[in-house]
Structures are given as structure tokens and as C-alpha cells.
Design a protein around this motif. Structure first.
Motif, PDB file in Angstrom:
ATOM      1  N   GLU A  13       0.840  -1.191   0.000  1.00  0.00           N
ATOM      2  CA  GLU A  13       0.000   0.000   0.000  1.00  0.00           C
ATOM      3  C   GLU A  13       0.878   1.245   0.000  1.00  0.00           C
ATOM      4  O   GLU A  13       1.816   1.352   0.783  1.00  0.00           O
ATOM      5  CB  GLU A  13      -0.886  -0.010   1.244  1.00  0.00           C
ATOM      6  N   HIS A  16       0.571   7.276   2.704  1.00  0.00           N
ATOM      7  CA  HIS A  16      -0.386   8.372   2.715  1.00  0.00           C
ATOM      8  C   HIS A  16      -0.114   9.226   3.947  1.00  0.00           C
ATOM      9  O   HIS A  16       0.562   8.817   4.886  1.00  0.00           O
ATOM     10  CB  HIS A  16      -1.825   7.851   2.745  1.00  0.00           C
ATOM     11  N   PRO A  19      -2.556   7.364   8.282  1.00  0.00           N
ATOM     12  CA  PRO A  19      -2.335   5.918   8.405  1.00  0.00           C
ATOM     13  C   PRO A  19      -3.652   5.173   8.510  1.00  0.00           C
ATOM     14  O   PRO A  19      -4.729   5.770   8.628  1.00  0.00           O
ATOM     15  CB  PRO A  19      -1.519   5.810   9.707  1.00  0.00           C
ATOM     16  N   ASN A  20      -3.565   3.873   8.506  1.00  0.00           N
ATOM     17  CA  ASN A  20      -4.741   3.026   8.618  1.00  0.00           C
ATOM     18  C   ASN A  20      -5.079   2.831  10.099  1.00  0.00           C
ATOM     19  O   ASN A  20      -4.476   2.020  10.789  1.00  0.00           O
ATOM     20  CB  ASN A  20      -4.493   1.681   7.938  1.00  0.00           C
ATOM     21  N   CYS A  22      -7.467   1.387  11.315  1.00  0.00           N
ATOM     22  CA  CYS A  22      -8.083   0.087  11.566  1.00  0.00           C
ATOM     23  C   CYS A  22      -7.042  -0.983  11.906  1.00  0.00           C
ATOM     24  O   CYS A  22      -7.412  -2.099  12.255  1.00  0.00           O
ATOM     25  CB  CYS A  22      -8.874  -0.371  10.339  1.00  0.00           C
ATOM     26  N   SER A  23      -5.749  -0.669  11.777  1.00  0.00           N
ATOM     27  CA  SER A  23      -4.702  -1.657  12.027  1.00  0.00           C
ATOM     28  C   SER A  23      -4.298  -1.644  13.497  1.00  0.00           C
ATOM     29  O   SER A  23      -4.299  -0.600  14.158  1.00  0.00           O
ATOM     30  CB  SER A  23      -3.484  -1.364  11.143  1.00  0.00           C
ATOM     31  N   CYS A  75     -11.043   5.602  10.963  1.00  0.00           N
ATOM     32  CA  CYS A  75     -11.024   4.283  10.325  1.00  0.00           C
ATOM     33  C   CYS A  75     -12.140   4.179   9.285  1.00  0.00           C
ATOM     34  O   CYS A  75     -11.919   3.719   8.161  1.00  0.00           O
ATOM     35  CB  CYS A  75     -11.161   3.197  11.389  1.00  0.00           C
ATOM     36  N   ARG A  78     -11.608   6.948   6.362  1.00  0.00           N
ATOM     37  CA  ARG A  78     -10.310   7.014   5.682  1.00  0.00           C
ATOM     38  C   ARG A  78     -10.427   7.006   4.156  1.00  0.00           C
ATOM     39  O   ARG A  78      -9.759   7.799   3.486  1.00  0.00           O
ATOM     40  CB  ARG A  78      -9.418   5.876   6.153  1.00  0.00           C
ATOM     41  N   PRO A  79     -11.227   6.108   3.548  1.00  0.00           N
ATOM     42  CA  PRO A  79     -11.330   6.152   2.077  1.00  0.00           C
ATOM     43  C   PRO A  79     -11.795   7.507   1.560  1.00  0.00           C
ATOM     44  O   PRO A  79     -11.300   7.987   0.524  1.00  0.00           O
ATOM     45  CB  PRO A  79     -12.344   5.047   1.762  1.00  0.00           C
ATOM     46  N   GLU A 152       4.864   6.770   8.022  1.00  0.00           N
ATOM     47  CA  GLU A 152       4.473   6.296   6.701  1.00  0.00           C
ATOM     48  C   GLU A 152       5.537   6.622   5.653  1.00  0.00           C
ATOM     49  O   GLU A 152       5.849   5.807   4.787  1.00  0.00           O
ATOM     50  CB  GLU A 152       3.134   6.920   6.293  1.00  0.00           C
TER      51      GLU A 152
END
Length: 353
Positions: A13, A16, A19-20, A22-23, A75, A78-79, A152
Motif C-alpha cells: 500500500e 499516505h 495511516p490506517n 483500523c490496524s 477508520c 479514511r477512504p 508512513e
């Protein structure tokens, strides 16, 4: 020997600014940062008095609820945020944190004043309480976003360096090896066509692996087959000067690993060990399974230190070590024993699961 085609691994990935959330690593880092913020707030408000565990517990509960609410919001959003311009996305992320902080601060203050929990100083002003928490939130959220952004970027730089190193390893298929192999194959075409055909297949497998994707995965069985194919080509060229010893029956062939870990080791064993010796020698590939690791040893005799070839060997070993560090995060290692008359490379890989 034909290595079956494998589906390429999904590309990593891209980095960005956000960050994600959801991780689990990001959530854990957020929990630790939130607890540190709660501790600092309690210590700063205590002045010269000793802060109580109750104060720390209340502050931790307040901060962790805010952190969880913010993390869940980012989370899920994010998209959508990643489609915005970075400055606009950061503004939305900070705004979400401020809205959650000020809203929850006002709710806590009102409930505490009406229900007499004693969580907030009775003489405190609601505007000052909410404003103070909002300012702290803005500063901390800004620092957190910056921290994750730097992380990141660091991850992206490490992956770019790894791809560059892998490309360098791919380019190390020596031109003279190609020319020598083609000359050997040409000399076998009329006299021993079956051997010539097998050598062409081995050479094709070697270049298919060398020119493959940097982010693709292979299996231990395919790596062993690739090393065997390379040594078969060298055996045609060196004849009786090259002896081979294989003891890898105990190794599980289906274990996944990065490509081109073993072949460069046997290539160095031939190029730096066997070829300079007039009498040749034996390349030994030995494998065993330990309680927590797979161990593969590549042994070869070598000329005296004064007669050894310079360059190449150290570059390949450093390249493999860098790729092991990236893929296994310190759980794999390449150990080297450079003795007077022998050279031993020991590859230690963690067992899956």
C-alpha cells in the motif's frame, strides 16, 4: 526443472498522510500516546501536590474514550479523506477530534456538576474547562498526525530502498555466466541434445526468477530447485571440478519466502570458491529444522586469502541481509564463517506460525 508460475503478490500500500487506524499497530500506538497525554495532564494540574491514582484513572478513561472515538471515525472515513487534498483531509481529521473533545468535555462537566461525582473542580468554569481540553486536543492531534505521517514516509523509503536493492541483485546475473552457459549449451546441442535442452530450461528458470517482481513471493522448494538448476549449468561448465552435496530432505518445501535468497549464495560458492581452485571442490547445501527456525548452510572450499577474488561477495551478502531485515523484521539472519580454507553461509529463517 520448471518452476510453476505464481500469481504476483499484491503491491504494498502506498504511503499516505493518514495511516490506517483500523490496524492494530496504529491503535496500540494511539493507546500509548493517549496514556502519556493523560499522565502529563494530571502531573501538570497537580502543581506541587502528589497526583492520586483516581485522578490518573479518570483522565485515562477520558482520553482513551476520545482516542477510541477519533480512531473509529478516521477508520471509517479514511477512504473518503484520502480522496481530499492533504490539507483538507488534515483539517477534517483535526476538526473531528476537536468536536469530539469539546462535546465530551461539555457533557462530562454538566453531568459532574449535576450528579456531584467530583471529577471536575467545583469552582471550574465550563468555558475554561472545554477550551483547555480543546487546545490540548489540537496540539496532541497535530503531533500525532505528524508522527504517523513521518512513520508512513519512513516505511515508503525503506520499501523503495528494498526495491532498489532487489533490482541491483537482479542485475548481478553476470554477463560472463550467460555467455559461458550459452557456449556450453551450444556445444551440447549436437552431441547431447537432451542435456542441452535441460540446460536451456534451467537457464530460463534462473532468468525468470531474476527478472521477476520485487514484491513477489516464492517457496523454499522453488528456491531449492532454482539453486539446483544453477548448479547443474555450472556442473556442465566445470565438469568434475565441481562436486555437489545436497542434504535438504528435512526442509518443508511449501514455506513462503522472498525470492533469490539461496541462489546468490551458491553462485558465490562457485564463483569465489570452486572456480579459482585448479582442483575444484564440493559445494554443500545442508538443511535442518530447529524448534523455531529453518537453517540452510552453504559450504565451499576457498583459496588462500591472498589468492581470493575481490568484490561481489560482500555486496550480495549485504543485499540478502537487508532483504531479510525488511521481510522478517529481525527474525531472520545470514551468518558467515570465513575460515582459512572454507567459507560457510548459514541462512536462518523463522518457521511460519
Amino acid at each position: 526443472m520448471a518452476i510453476p508460475e505464481r500469481a504476483p503478490a499484491p503491491a504494498a500500500e502506498p504511503a499516505h498522510w493518514l495511516p490506517n487506524f483500523c490496524s492494530w499497530p496504529v491503535l496500540f500506538a494511539l493507546i500509548v500516546i493517549g496514556e502519556l497525554v493523560a499522565l502529563i495532564v494530571v502531573l501538570a494540574a497537580s502543581d506541587v501536590s502528589v497526583p492520586s491514582w483516581q485522578s490518573l484513572g479518570v483522565a485515562s478513561l477520558f482520553v482513551q474514550w476520545l482516542a477510541a472515538l477519533w480512531a473509529v471515525s478516521l477508520c471509517k472515513l479514511r477512504p473518503l479523506l484520502l480522496r481530499l487534498q492533504p490539507w483538507m483531509g488534515e483539517f477534517v481529521a483535526v476538526t473531528l477530534a476537536l468536536v469530539a473533545t469539546t462535546g465530551l468535555s461539555w457533557l462530562v462537566f454538566v453531568l459532574d456538576q449535576n450528579l456531584r461525582f467530583g471529577l471536575v473542580d467545583a469552582s471550574a468554569d465550563v468555558v475554561r474547562f472545554v477550551l483547555r481540553n480543546g487546545v490540548i486536543c489540537a496540539l496532541v492531534v497535530g503531533a500525532v498526525l505528524r508522527y504517523f505521517y513521518v512513520q508512513e514516509q519512513w516505511r515508503a523509503n525503506v520499501q523503495a530502498e528494498e526495491r532498489a536493492r532487489f533490482d541491483a541483485l537482479q542485475a548481478r546475473i553476470r554477463p560472463h555466466f550467460l555467455f559461458n552457459s550459452m557456449n556450453v549449451i551450444a556445444s551440447l546441442i549436437r552431441a547431447r541434445p537432451a542435456q542441452a535442452e535441460a540446460a536451456v530450461e534451467d537457464l530460463a528458470d534462473l532468468f525468470r526468477a531474476a527478472l521477476g517482481r520485487a514484491d513477489a513471493q516464492t517457496t523454499l522448494g522453488e528456491e531449492l530447485d532454482l539453486a539446483r538448476g544453477y548448479l547443474r549449468i555450472e556442473e556442465l561448465r566445470l565438469g568434475s571440478r565441481l562436486g555437489l552435496e545436497w542434504d535438504v530432505a528435512a526442509l518443508p518445501r511449501d514455506v513462503e519466502l522472498p525470492p533469490l535468497l539461496l541462489q546468490p549464495l551458491v553462485e558465490n560458492a562457485v564463483y569465489h570458491g570452486i572456480q579459482p581452485l585448479p582442483q575444484g571442490g564440493t559445494v554443500s547445501v545442508l538443511g535442518r529444522v530447529e524448534p523455531a527456525a529453518l537453517v540452510i548452510e552453504v559450504r565451499n572450499p576457498c583459496p588462500p586469502p591472498a589468492a581470493r577474488r575481490g568484490g561481489g561477495n560482500g555486496i550480495a551478502l549485504a543485499n540478502i541481509r537487508s532483504r531479510l531485515a525488511l521481510h522478517y523484521a529481525g527474525r531472520a539472519a545470514l551468518l558467515v564463517e570465513d575460515q582459512a580454507e572454507s567459507f560457510v553461509c548459514t541462512l536462518r529463517l523463522p518457521l511460519p506460525g
